[in-house]
Design an enzyme around this catalytic site. Structure first.
Site, PDB file in Angstrom:
ATOM      1  N   GLU A   1      36.605  62.772  42.142  1.00 42.45           N
ATOM      2  CA  GLU A   1      37.891  62.615  41.462  1.00 42.45           C
ATOM      3  C   GLU A   1      38.195  63.842  40.603  1.00 42.45           C
ATOM      4  OE1 GLU A   1      35.798  58.505  41.326  1.00 42.45           O
ATOM      5  OE2 GLU A   1      35.252  60.626  41.359  1.00 42.45           O
TER       6      GLU A   1
ATOM      7  N   ASP B   1      55.708  27.872  46.468  1.00 39.73           N
ATOM      8  CA  ASP B   1      56.601  27.591  47.591  1.00 39.73           C
ATOM      9  C   ASP B   1      55.826  27.655  48.900  1.00 39.73           C
ATOM     10  OD1 ASP B   1      58.768  27.342  45.900  1.00 39.73           O
ATOM     11  OD2 ASP B   1      59.377  29.432  46.113  1.00 39.73           O
TER      12      ASP B   1
END
EC number: 5.4.99.28
Length: 591
Positions: free
Chosen positions: A484, A211
């Site tokens: 981490e 679109d």
């Protein structure tokens, strides 16, 4: 309730399978007929790439007509086309047969007022089979309509069209928002195909459609072979599609499926809606959603459409109550009210009336950008052609937070079992913007690392919604720990009873790609992420890990294969790399 849900799912699967089988039959017939038609098609008029040309695309010498000269102006965020004259030609379409010419113009070409067409036809400026038409002219099968017009194209974004991949048959691009794919309505030269023709010097043909407001991956054929190859795969559903959207509110954690049929309510105002299969023009549709992150106001959502209906993702998100936050059709509170159309409506008459005023008397608005400037009628006309003049488009006209991020073949390489092809774009900036503050926090954590001769310095942040759960940096805890690892240990020490180590929906930000192998024998950070059992669903990285860390780090493939979203935030590569090598010999050269 469970039985009815299963029945609905079975109905959808049956309809989808029929659609796929039909597309595959067409594909096989096309392949079988390709050689048979080779001699037959040799007399057809074609362009330089071998694409057939329609008669109205050629001149009297059966060569492709050239476009008129036109002038392009880049005005900040806008690409503008100076008004120009254009001769429009078309043959009578089936739905136009035996109707008055003026009625067809009024109903089909809505960019001008009915009075303009009445006046233009009455003055003999529209031709039927090279003869001037009048207000009583009836169109018949085979008639050629010719109309010379003074065209005013709306501006579009001036963002460049990035090329993702190219070979001799296809071109894969990252389409910017606000640009139509091909000439339509008020647009001709401010379209993807015409812009690429000007840029590349040859024509390309769309294999898939996006679109006008949607950005992202588009496939364009450079040759008829490329058009058949890619177009047939799309139609036969041999491709998986992944979109990214930014929606209003806190989208639920986990997989959310919507299999409500979709129908066109009013094409004039581009309105579509969920419906039942018993409704007129209903089409089966299904979309699978998964939250990527939540920033306290909006959510980034991964969207996987299993069908390709017009506005399907936008309509299904609205139905759930989480419309795209800047969607001028489906998230405008002045049009839909406080519920923004959640669950669908029984009657859309009032919605259509309100939408019809957008771009005329009212600029486009959305939930995230209310009362913003945008395109609407100025109340004056062009001196040359009396066309109504418009203001420039605004924020809600130029950008929609819906992006075609990744397309991938369902067919696998027999040796590697990897997809035959897979393309992705960069993550759109509007989807990255809410995450930059956490990446900057991770960079600050990395800066806390002391210099070393051989180890590397990384920072990490764990976030749930808007809450920072824990931070960490390399070697913060004893034992040659990674960033981490430190963040996860620190959180688990404070919450020892959490069944998944961290809450479901946690996002990890790390300055470097999580390691997939530890030379020390320690558990790799990639495996630690997977050990959260899906609780960490998204990982943002500042820079991919260079080979000087550990060669052939496989974290990206490993995490994505387990359903973890893996996204790089650009703009931090140099800073993250410099910090990572802090204390190394010749660290500046390595960075």
């Amino acid at each position: 309730m469970e039985d009815s849900n299963n029945e609905a799912s079975d109905d959808f699967n049956n309809l989808l399978n029929k659609e796929i089988e039909s597309a595959k039959e067409v594909k096989l017939r096309k392949f079988a007929n390709r050689n048979n038609n080779r001699n037959e098609n040799s007399s057809k008029v074609k362009d330089a790439s071998g694409f057939r040309l329609r008669v109205i695309q050629t001149d009297g010498h059966k060569t492709k007509k050239t476009d008129p000269d036109y002038e392009v102006t880049i005005d900040g965020p806008l690409r503008k086309i100076e008004p120009y004259f254009f001769t429009y030609k078309t043959f009578c379409k089936e739905r136009w047969r035996d109707r008055k010419l003026v009625d067809v113009f009024v109903s089909e070409f809505r960019d001008r007022e009915p009075s303009y067409y009445s006046k233009t036809i009455a003055e003999g400026k529209v031709y039927l089979n090279d003869e001037p038409a009048n207000l009583d002219t009836i169109i018949r099968d085979g008639d050629l309509i010719t109309h010379k017009v003074h065209r005013h194209e709306p501006p579009v974004t001036s963002k460049p069209i990035d090329i993702v991949f190219e070979d001799e048959d296809i071109l894969v691009i990252d389409k910017p928002s606000s640009i139509p794919v091909h000439p339509t309505g008020r647009y001709r030269f401010n379209t993807i195909t015409k812009m690429l023709e000007r840029q590349l010097g040859y024509s390309v043909h769309p294999c898939n459609r996006l679109d006008k407001p949607t950005s992202g991956l588009m496939f364009l054929a450079k040759t008829p072979l490329g058009a058949d190859r890619m177009g047939d795969q799309m139609k036969a559903r041999e491709v998986t599609k992944e979109y990214v959207a930014r929606v209003k509110g806190e989208f639920p954690i986990g997989i959310v499926e919507v299999d409500k049929p979709v129908r066109s309510v009013n094409p004039k105002v581009a309105l579509n809606a969920v419906c039942e299969m018993s409704d007129e023009n209903a089409k089966h549709a299904k979309t699978v959603f998964q939250r990527v992150s939540y920033d306290g106001q909006t959510s980034i959502v991964k969207c996987k459409p299993l069908t390709g209906r017009t506005h399907q993702i936008r309509v299904h998100l609205q139905y759930l109550g989480f419309p795209i936050a800047n969607d001028p059709i489906y998230s405008n509170p002045d049009i839909w009210g406080p519920d923004l159309g959640r669950g669908g409506l029984q009657n859309y008459d009032d919605i259509v009336l309100k939408l019809d005023a957008i771009g005329k008397t009212n600029p486009a608005e959305s939930w995230i950008h209310p009362h913003s400037e945008g395109e609407y009628l100025l109340g004056r006309q062009c001196e040359e052609c009396e066309a109504e003049m418009y203001t420039d488009p605004g924020t809600n006209d130029l950008d929609l937070w819906l992006h075609a991020f990744r397309y991938e073949s369902l067919e696998r390489n027999s040796d590697t079992q990897k997809p035959l092809w897979s393309y992705r774009t960069k993550y759109p900036e509007w989807a990255l913007e809410p995450h930059r503050r956490y990446m900057e926090m991770a960079v600050k954590e990395a800066g806390k690392c002391g210099p070393t001769k051989t180890a590397f310095s990384v920072g990490a942040v764990l976030v749930h919604g808007t809450q920072v759960l824990a931070t960490g940096y390399s070697r913060e805890l004893p034992g040659n720990t990674h960033a981490e690892q430190c963040a996860l240990i620190k959180y688990s020490q404070l919450h020892p009873n959490c069944p998944t180590i961290v809450p479901m929906g946690t996002v990890l930000y790390t300055t470097m790609e999580p390691c997939s192998f530890r030379l020390s024998g320690n558990e790799p950070c990639c495996d630690r992420i997977l050990a959260t059992q899906g609780a960490i669903g998204t990982v943002f990285v500042g820079v991919m890990e260079p080979d000087t860390f550990v060669k052939n780090n496989t974290s990206l493939n490993k995490l994505e294969s387990h359903g973890v979203n893996y996204i790089q935030i650009p703009g931090y590569e140099e800073e993250c790399t410099i910090i990572a090598f802090k204390g190394h010999d010749n660290s500046d050269d390595k960075a």
